[in-house]
Scaffold this motif. Structure first.
Motif, mmCIF file in Angstrom:
data_model
loop_
_atom_site.group_PDB
_atom_site.id
_atom_site.type_symbol
_atom_site.label_atom_id
_atom_site.label_comp_id
_atom_site.label_asym_id
_atom_site.label_seq_id
_atom_site.Cartn_x
_atom_site.Cartn_y
_atom_site.Cartn_z
ATOM 1 N N THR A 104 0.825 -1.200 0.000
ATOM 2 C CA THR A 104 0.000 0.000 0.000
ATOM 3 C C THR A 104 0.862 1.254 0.000
ATOM 4 N N SER A 105 0.293 2.334 -0.487
ATOM 5 C CA SER A 105 0.989 3.624 -0.465
ATOM 6 C C SER A 105 0.776 4.347 0.857
ATOM 7 N N ASP A 106 -0.028 3.764 1.751
ATOM 8 C CA ASP A 106 -0.263 4.344 3.069
ATOM 9 C C ASP A 106 0.802 3.864 4.048
ATOM 10 N N ALA A 107 1.111 4.695 5.027
ATOM 11 C CA ALA A 107 1.949 4.261 6.143
ATOM 12 C C ALA A 107 1.076 3.440 7.092
ATOM 13 N N ILE A 108 1.554 2.268 7.501
ATOM 14 C CA ILE A 108 0.812 1.398 8.422
ATOM 15 C C ILE A 108 1.762 0.944 9.517
ATOM 16 N N ALA A 129 8.399 4.322 7.355
ATOM 17 C CA ALA A 129 9.789 4.768 7.462
ATOM 18 C C ALA A 129 10.062 5.953 6.545
ATOM 19 N N GLU A 130 9.478 5.935 5.338
ATOM 20 C CA GLU A 130 9.680 7.040 4.401
ATOM 21 C C GLU A 130 9.089 8.336 4.939
ATOM 22 N N PRO A 135 15.270 4.860 9.091
ATOM 23 C CA PRO A 135 15.388 3.473 8.630
ATOM 24 C C PRO A 135 14.352 2.587 9.305
ATOM 25 N N LEU A 136 13.779 1.669 8.539
ATOM 26 C CA LEU A 136 12.735 0.799 9.073
ATOM 27 C C LEU A 136 13.236 0.016 10.279
ATOM 28 N N GLY A 137 14.472 -0.423 10.232
ATOM 29 C CA GLY A 137 15.019 -1.198 11.338
ATOM 30 C C GLY A 137 15.126 -0.422 12.631
ATOM 31 N N GLU A 138 15.141 0.910 12.546
ATOM 32 C CA GLU A 138 15.220 1.729 13.750
ATOM 33 C C GLU A 138 13.852 2.116 14.296
ATOM 34 N N LEU A 139 12.791 1.723 13.623
ATOM 35 C CA LEU A 139 11.436 2.014 14.094
ATOM 36 C C LEU A 139 10.885 0.873 14.938
ATOM 37 N N VAL A 140 10.954 -0.330 14.380
ATOM 38 C CA VAL A 140 10.357 -1.490 15.058
ATOM 39 C C VAL A 140 11.105 -1.771 16.350
ATOM 40 N N GLY A 141 10.332 -1.931 17.430
ATOM 41 C CA GLY A 141 10.912 -2.208 18.741
ATOM 42 C C GLY A 141 11.128 -0.978 19.592
#
Length: 468
Positions: A104-108, A129-130, A135-141
């Motif tokens: 999807t083009s939405d952020a989820i 992340a965009e 970076p995506l890895g720095e968001l999760v957790g």
């Protein structure tokens, strides 16, 4: 029957067709492991019985005798086919879910609630992340207050509390600000509760609000055109009656004058001005009632080529006009003359936007419009459409006035050089054909106008006529 397998070795069962040779070998190997270890051994195997696949889990428990030597093994098996099918479906569902989330083009994202006011991101897609420029890895957790600046985190957590208090989804608009960028988004939060009614997580999504803004402006434009069309139609009819009287009396007065009368020139000037007024009335009537006078197959390539031939005579040597049309059927149903009026208007505007020269490109392609609310608000139905893009490398349109260029009587040209009805009438004509007219422009870099027209149905085959 039990008697068919009792007293038989693995090799004999394989010879009788109850086991495959490989299955018999593995069975004996597991027996030896149970005997050697003195502990239960569990294993699984898959096979086919009566043409149907199955999965079986088996436990072998060694039973030692009084002397400690294992002379007997107790085994029991259970059918795992249903569990494996459930696991397969779960894996398939997770794969579909992941594809939707990532596609999807939405952020989820998903935020688990750890304590009051403490939410930790456990899932996020690339678009999240965009938008956050991380970076995506720095968001999760990480916790929300670790991902967002303090003020933004406080606002987000307050919205999470609102969703929890509401007991269901909430939607609001907010701004994501990062160094060098500012994005208005529409955020949707859905709280998830456990059996005890406690909120355990928040599922969030965010969408760039630019498309909604565009759709809202399009709807406002359509409503404005409809209301102004009614007003313009009434004025045009009354004004037309006045002009008819003026032109009639000017003609009578001219016939009463001698051929050498100096008043003839004044009357001719007055008649010319009245004729220009009549032309304006015709444009007003066309704007107020842009219906299709004829419904005939129209070849867009022929329409483009014939209109381009008319315009080329008016172009300066420094202006190039290029045409590209994708292969395949190019037929629409409508009125050739009205569509040519639209295209001619766009090409002349492109010419006027390039006083120092440049390039005009006309490109015909096809595109699919789906079940999109933004298109539905504009009255564009789902289906396949021809897109005719007219792009120039001219001065472009300032952002401050871009939203007004389809307004009736709005023009950037000097006095006497434009009535401000060209683009508004063009939009009305395209809407009457079941399509839409839109524009993208950047000041100093040029503009692109896009005409959308429904592809002619298969049973509306081209026939003879002006456009077929």
């Amino acid at each position: 029957e039990p008697a068919d397998v009792l007293g038989k070795t693995s090799a004999e069962l394989a010879a009788a067709g109850y086991l495959t040779p490989e299955g018999a070998r593995q069975r004996e190997e597991h027996y030896r492991q149970a005997v050697a270890s003195g502990r239960p051994v569990e294993y699984e195997f898959a096979g086919t019985w009566a043409g149907r696949p199955f999965d079986v889990g088996t436990t072998l428990t060694p039973v030692p005798g009084p002397d400690g030597v294992v002379r007997r093994i107790v085994g029991w098996s259970r059918d795992l086919s249903r569990r494996r099918e459930q696991e397969r479906r779960l894996a398939e569902s997770e794969a579909n879910y992941r594809a939707v989330v990532e596609g999807t083009s939405d952020a989820i994202w998903v935020a688990e609630k750890e304590a009051e006011g403490v939410y930790r991101i456990t899932l996020a897609n690339r678009r999240t992340a965009e938008m956050l420029q991380q970076p995506l890895g720095e968001l999760v957790g990480r916790r929300i207050d670790e991902v967002l600046p303090p003020a933004a985190a406080a606002r987000a957590i307050e919205r999470y509390r609102q969703a929890e208090a509401a007991g269901g989804p909430i939607e609001y608009e907010n701004v994501i600000e990062r160094p060098g960028s500012r994005m208005e988004v529409i955020t949707h939060l859905t709280p998830i509760f456990d059996e005890a009614g406690r909120c355990v997580r928040i599922i969030g999504s965010a969408r760039d609000a630019a498309e909604r803004r565009k759709a809202e402006l399009a709807l406002l434009q359509a409503q404005k055109l409809e209301s102004l069309g009614v007003l313009a139609g009434g004025i045009a009819h009354d004004f037309n009656n006045l002009l008819t009287t003026i032109l009639g009396n000017l003609y009578l007065a001219r016939t009463e004058l001698p051929p050498d009368s100096p008043l003839r020139e004044s009357l001719d000037d007055a008649a010319l001005a009245a004729e220009r007024g009549a032309e304006l009335v015709r444009k007003l009537l066309s704007f107020s009632k842009p219906g299709i006078a004829a419904r005939e197959p129209v070849s867009l390539l022929r329409l483009i080529e014939e209109t381009a031939a008319l315009v080329r005579r008016t172009l300066a040597p420094a202006i190039q006009l290029l045409i590209h049309s994708d292969p395949g059927d190019d037929t629409v149903i409508g009125e050739f003359g009205s569509l040519q009026q639209v295209l001619l208007n766009l090409l002349l505007n492109a010419r006027d936007a390039m006083p120092e020269g440049g390039v005009i490109r006309i490109r015909r392609t096809t595109r699919r419009i789906g079940e999109d609310p933004s298109w539905a608000r504009r009255g564009v139905l789902p289906g396949t459409y021809h897109e005719v893009a007219v792009a120039d490398t001219g001065t472009g349109i300032p952002r401050a006035i871009l939203g007004r260029i389809f307004d009736p009587f709005f023009t950037t040209k000097g006095i006497g050089k434009g009535t401000g009805l060209g683009l508004s009438t063009a939009l009305s004509i395209i809407r009457a054909h079941g399509g839409w007219l839109d524009v993208e422009s950047e000041e100093g870099r040029g503009s692109t106008f896009r005409i959308l027209l429904p592809v002619a149905a298969a049973d509306e085959a081209p026939g003879p006529g002006p456009g077929g």
